[in-house]
Design a protein around this motif. Structure first.
Motif, short mmCIF file in Angstrom:
data_model
loop_
_atom_site.label_atom_id
_atom_site.label_comp_id
_atom_site.label_asym_id
_atom_site.label_seq_id
_atom_site.Cartn_x
_atom_site.Cartn_y
_atom_site.Cartn_z
N LEU A 1 0.06 -2.34 2.42
CA LEU A 1 1.36 -2.78 1.91
C LEU A 1 2.42 -2.58 2.98
CD1 LEU A 1 1.40 -1.32 -1.70
CD2 LEU A 1 1.27 -3.72 -1.06
N ASP B 1 1.37 -4.16 -6.74
CA ASP B 1 1.00 -2.99 -5.95
C ASP B 1 2.21 -2.45 -5.22
OD1 ASP B 1 -1.69 -3.28 -6.70
OD2 ASP B 1 -2.06 -4.67 -5.04
N GLY C 1 4.04 -6.73 -4.58
CA GLY C 1 4.55 -5.67 -5.43
C GLY C 1 6.06 -5.54 -5.30
N ARG D 1 1.30 -7.88 1.62
CA ARG D 1 0.11 -7.29 2.23
C ARG D 1 -0.03 -7.80 3.67
NH1 ARG D 1 -2.48 -3.53 -0.21
NH2 ARG D 1 -2.49 -3.55 -2.45
#
Length: 87
Positions: free
Chosen positions: A28, A82, A56, A22
């Motif tokens: 992202l 994510d 993620g 992040r």
């Protein structure tokens, strides 16, 4: 010649792992360059390793026929955290 015909009948696979972190603004962003693997097992192993370090991780496979310019739909091998939608 049979090998060439066999290669066209059985497309190669593109097996990729992408990891995300992040940014300060919450979006992202890629944590690393996409990584290509020879087998789904290798990709899944790397994705599991990165899952504890990244926001993620996504590992996927798709049929690929680069000489014909064609790619099949991606199939997710592993997903954690994510990740953006696959296109």
């Amino acid at each position: 010649m049979a090998e060439l015909a066999d290669a066209k009948a059985h497309p190669a696979h593109l097996i990729v792992v992408v990891a995300f972190s992040r940014a300060d603004n919450g979006l992202l962003v890629p944590a690393y360059d996409p990584m290509q693997f020879d087998t789904p097992e290798e990709a899944t192993r790397m994705a599991r390793y990165l899952a504890v370090k990244c926001a993620g991780v996504l590992a996927w496979i798709r049929d690929a026929q680069p000489e014909a310019g064609g790619y099949g739909s991606p199939t997710i091998l592993f997903q954690s955290g994510d990740v953006p939608d696959l296109e």
